[in-house]
Design an enzyme around this catalytic site. Structure first.
Site, PDB file in Angstrom:
ATOM      1  N   ARG A 291       6.130 -12.385   1.292  1.00  0.00           N
ATOM      2  CA  ARG A 291       5.467 -12.889   2.529  1.00  0.00           C
ATOM      3  C   ARG A 291       4.673 -13.925   2.406  1.00  0.00           C
ATOM      4  O   ARG A 291       4.216 -14.623   1.509  1.00  0.00           O
ATOM      5  CB  ARG A 291       4.714 -11.459   2.881  1.00  0.00           C
ATOM      6  CG  ARG A 291       5.439 -10.391   2.901  1.00  0.00           C
ATOM      7  CD  ARG A 291       4.731  -9.088   2.395  1.00  0.00           C
ATOM      8  NE  ARG A 291       5.237  -8.043   2.157  1.00  0.00           N
ATOM      9  CZ  ARG A 291       5.718  -7.137   3.288  1.00  0.00           C
ATOM     10  NH1 ARG A 291       4.974  -7.298   4.554  1.00  0.00           N
ATOM     11  NH2 ARG A 291       6.386  -6.119   2.875  1.00  0.00           N
TER      12      ARG A 291
ATOM     13  N   GLY B 174       0.774  -1.081   0.033  1.00  0.00           N
ATOM     14  CA  GLY B 174      -0.120  -0.048   0.196  1.00  0.00           C
ATOM     15  C   GLY B 174       0.851   1.181  -0.064  1.00  0.00           C
ATOM     16  O   GLY B 174       0.264   2.440  -0.348  1.00  0.00           O
TER      17      GLY B 174
ATOM     18  N   LYS C  22       9.872   2.427   0.582  1.00  0.00           N
ATOM     19  CA  LYS C  22       8.407   2.433   1.479  1.00  0.00           C
ATOM     20  C   LYS C  22       8.239   4.069   1.935  1.00  0.00           C
ATOM     21  O   LYS C  22       9.007   4.820   1.961  1.00  0.00           O
ATOM     22  CB  LYS C  22       8.887   1.813   2.740  1.00  0.00           C
ATOM     23  CG  LYS C  22       7.717   1.824   3.693  1.00  0.00           C
ATOM     24  CD  LYS C  22       8.210   1.010   5.065  1.00  0.00           C
ATOM     25  CE  LYS C  22       6.964   0.748   5.904  1.00  0.00           C
ATOM     26  NZ  LYS C  22       7.442   0.066   7.230  1.00  0.00           N
TER      27      LYS C  22
ATOM     28  N   ASP D 252      -2.866   6.762   2.397  1.00  0.00           N
ATOM     29  CA  ASP D 252      -2.272   7.868   1.507  1.00  0.00           C
ATOM     30  C   ASP D 252      -0.971   7.293   0.846  1.00  0.00           C
ATOM     31  O   ASP D 252      -0.213   8.117   0.341  1.00  0.00           O
ATOM     32  CB  ASP D 252      -1.959   9.165   2.300  1.00  0.00           C
ATOM     33  CG  ASP D 252      -1.247   8.858   3.706  1.00  0.00           C
ATOM     34  OD1 ASP D 252      -0.261   8.004   3.507  1.00  0.00           O
ATOM     35  OD2 ASP D 252      -0.992   9.524   4.569  1.00  0.00           O
ATOM     36  N   GLY D 253      -0.335   6.257   1.123  1.00  0.00           N
ATOM     37  CA  GLY D 253       0.706   5.654   0.397  1.00  0.00           C
ATOM     38  C   GLY D 253       2.027   6.191   1.090  1.00  0.00           C
ATOM     39  O   GLY D 253       3.091   6.013   0.427  1.00  0.00           O
TER      40      GLY D 253
ATOM     41  N   ASP E 219       1.000 -11.151   6.702  1.00  0.00           N
ATOM     42  CA  ASP E 219       1.518 -10.516   5.566  1.00  0.00           C
ATOM     43  C   ASP E 219       2.729  -9.595   6.211  1.00  0.00           C
ATOM     44  O   ASP E 219       3.365  -8.966   5.311  1.00  0.00           O
ATOM     45  CB  ASP E 219       0.389  -9.328   5.220  1.00  0.00           C
ATOM     46  CG  ASP E 219      -0.034  -8.368   6.152  1.00  0.00           C
ATOM     47  OD1 ASP E 219      -0.638  -8.846   7.083  1.00  0.00           O
ATOM     48  OD2 ASP E 219       0.140  -7.146   6.239  1.00  0.00           O
ATOM     49  N   ASN E 220       3.163  -9.799   7.576  1.00  0.00           N
ATOM     50  CA  ASN E 220       4.454  -9.249   8.057  1.00  0.00           C
ATOM     51  C   ASN E 220       5.596 -10.316   8.417  1.00  0.00           C
ATOM     52  O   ASN E 220       6.241 -10.017   8.889  1.00  0.00           O
ATOM     53  CB  ASN E 220       4.217  -8.213   9.210  1.00  0.00           C
ATOM     54  CG  ASN E 220       3.359  -7.082   8.880  1.00  0.00           C
ATOM     55  OD1 ASN E 220       3.497  -6.842   7.886  1.00  0.00           O
ATOM     56  ND2 ASN E 220       2.664  -6.460   9.888  1.00  0.00           N
TER      57      ASN E 220
ATOM     58  N   ARG F  77      14.582   0.133   1.541  1.00  0.00           N
ATOM     59  CA  ARG F  77      14.626  -0.904   2.003  1.00  0.00           C
ATOM     60  C   ARG F  77      15.461  -2.119   1.072  1.00  0.00           C
ATOM     61  O   ARG F  77      15.324  -2.156   0.115  1.00  0.00           O
ATOM     62  CB  ARG F  77      13.558  -1.693   2.633  1.00  0.00           C
ATOM     63  CG  ARG F  77      12.471  -0.868   3.389  1.00  0.00           C
ATOM     64  CD  ARG F  77      11.617  -1.455   4.209  1.00  0.00           C
ATOM     65  NE  ARG F  77      10.574  -2.201   3.418  1.00  0.00           N
ATOM     66  CZ  ARG F  77       9.479  -2.463   4.101  1.00  0.00           C
ATOM     67  NH1 ARG F  77       9.432  -2.757   5.288  1.00  0.00           N
ATOM     68  NH2 ARG F  77       8.377  -3.174   3.270  1.00  0.00           N
TER      69      ARG F  77
END
Length: 496
Positions: A191, A101, A121, A133-134, A264-265, A184
């Site tokens: 994931r 996102g 990121k 908002d990204g 998802d993490n 990153r």
């Protein structure tokens, strides 16, 4: 972006060979899109040692075109920006489609350590931003930048952080903050949730395509016929289970709380990923909850091992259409239950300066942890002081940490009887295992406060300390001591 930069370059050339294995999986897996520019980008910090590890020129990365590129304002020549789609369980509840996102993958670059992917990121909205908002804020970007390098310094598998750039552009969280982007670095950002996404939709061919990509790129040994009845997908689950078990054992030994272990993490490579409401323990409180958003304590420190297994079970369910044998899938997961306790016991013995396992070692570990918990003893300070005691320093600095001195004295007698004959060698091992510097929340907070005023010197100072956490750094003794009283009132949440 500065007009002079715009006139001088259409794209930044890093002088590297790009690899786009994930992008080549096709449009079912991601959406190609460019980052959204930010106004007035500036450099917050550049991780010079990592830049050199990657074979990149630090001067180029810190130049105006470099800062523009790491903010998403200037393309990197040869990159192929995209946001990937995945799904997942959040706080134990199926959340459906999620995805990158606010993260945009640029692609992989060839480095002396192999192909490493670069990801921005905070680089703007994507099709998977939902109501977001990204963007990322300076506060959270500094936390991730420092903690990923702190984990690397401790020898814990992790994504890395290359650059943080900032912008005066406002971003609203609990309050209005300023925007930032963190670059990153990891071999892959795949994931558990990527597999859950296709399994939940009954899309077996993309699921198989993804699994084959991960196996062929990162786990080629899973093709060996001897592993789990020659089933490569069961072998993949077993390998991920073992890597995750070893990772979480390292978290527990280091006193690290992830804070939001959603599926998802969780990295398919067994890396620590997605630094948000993390915390290294101050006082040893086994049920400590570091995430202010975690109302039920699902991700408390002492629950992390079980949550990791729960997440692996979700991954196993996602891979079951490929494994095609429920018993085989369960057998693959069983490896977690063997590897985690073995790895944790090994690491706790190392913290105590003990060599090969002997009868009574488990009781020694459990005994000191109970004493630490009962008196809420500072976890990093205890282990460092114990290391120095074994080296020949006085006992009082260790003993004075406990209210129950009689209980500690009883434990110490058993401990000293168990120590190897060569205590100097034991202490040297302990000093390489129990860090002098830990990235505590209050240290991050002080660096962030200064950074918000435009002073990034404390970010640089902390980066230097956490990259060599076992060493003594003259002049920085205060950063190795107890946290101030106000640190107990710091609240970190999923927006962190």
């Amino acid at each position: 972006m500065d007009d002079a930069v715009a006139e001088s370059a259409q794209a930044l050339r890093l002088g590297v060979r790009w690899h786009h294995g994930f992008a080549e999986l096709g449009p079912s897996f991601s959406t190609e899109l460019a980052p959204t520019p930010l106004a007035g980008p500036h450099l917050v910090s550049l991780n010079v040692p990592l830049a050199r590890e990657l074979g990149l020129d630090p001067a180029l990365l810190a130049s105006p075109p470099g800062v523009a590129a790491w903010t998403g304002n200037l393309p990197l020549e040869g990159s192929r920006p995209l946001a990937s789609v995945y799904s997942g369980h959040q706080f134990g509840v199926w959340a459906g489609q999620l995805g990158d996102g606010r993260a945009i993958l640029l692609g992989g670059i060839a480095t002396p350590a192999g192909v490493q992917e670069l990801q921005l990121k905070g680089a703007g909205r994507t099709p998977y931003s939902r109501m977001g908002d990204g963007r990322a804020v300076l506060r959270s970007s500094i936390r991730e930048y420092l903690c990923s390098e702190a984990m690397q310094g401790l020898g814990i598998p992790t994504t890395r952080a290359l650059v943080v750039t900032g912008s005066p552009q406002p971003v609203r969280r609990e309050e209005v903050e300023t925007a930032a982007v963190v670059t990153r670095v990891a071999p892959s950002f795949v994931r558990f949730g990527h597999f859950e996404h296709f399994a939940a939709r009954g899309q077996e061919e993309p699921l198989r395509q993804l699994a084959d990509y991960v196996i062929d790129t990162f786990y080629p040994e899973c093709r060996a016929g001897a592993r789990l009845a020659g089933n490569p997908y069961a072998a993949l689950l077993e390998q991920v289970s073992e890597r995750t078990a070893a990772l979480v054992a390292q978290w527990q030994a280091a006193g690290f709380c992830h804070g939001v272990m959603n599926t998802d993490n969780m990295s398919i490579l067994g890396l620590t990923i997605d630094y948000g409401p993390f915390q290294f323990l101050d006082a040893f409180v086994p049920d400590h909850i570091c995430n202010h958003s975690d109302d039920t304590g699902r991700y408390a420190y002492n629950r992390q091992p079980n949550v990791a297994y729960w997440n692996l079970f979700c991954l196993g369910q996602a891979l079951l259409p490929l494994i095609a044998d429920q018993e085989l899938a369960l057998a693959a997961l069983e490896s977690y239950k063997t590897v985690f306790p073995r790895e944790l016991e090994m690491r706790m013995r190392a913290k105590l300066g003990l060599g090969e396992e002997q009868p009574g070692d488990r009781e020694l570990v459990e005994g000191i942890l109970k004493l630490l918990a009962a008196d809420r003893v500072d976890y990093p300070v205890f282990w460092r002081r114990l290391s120095r005691f074994v080296a020949g320093d006085g006992l009082d600095p260790v003993r004075d940490l406990f209210l129950d001195r009689e209980g500690f004295d009883g434990w110490r007698l058993h401990y000293e009887a168990r120590l190897p004959h060569d205590r100097q060698a034991a202490s040297q091992g302990m000093l390489r295992t129990n860090p002098n510097y830990v990235l505590r929340n209050h240290l991050c907070e002080l660096a962030i406060r200064q950074a918000k005023l435009g002073d990034f010197s404390e970010v640089e100072a902390l980066l230097r300390l956490v990259q060599s956490p076992f060493e003594d750094h003259p002049g920085d003794d205060d950063k190795a001591g107890f946290p101030p009283d106000w640190a107990a009132h710091i609240e970190i949440s999923c927006s962190s």
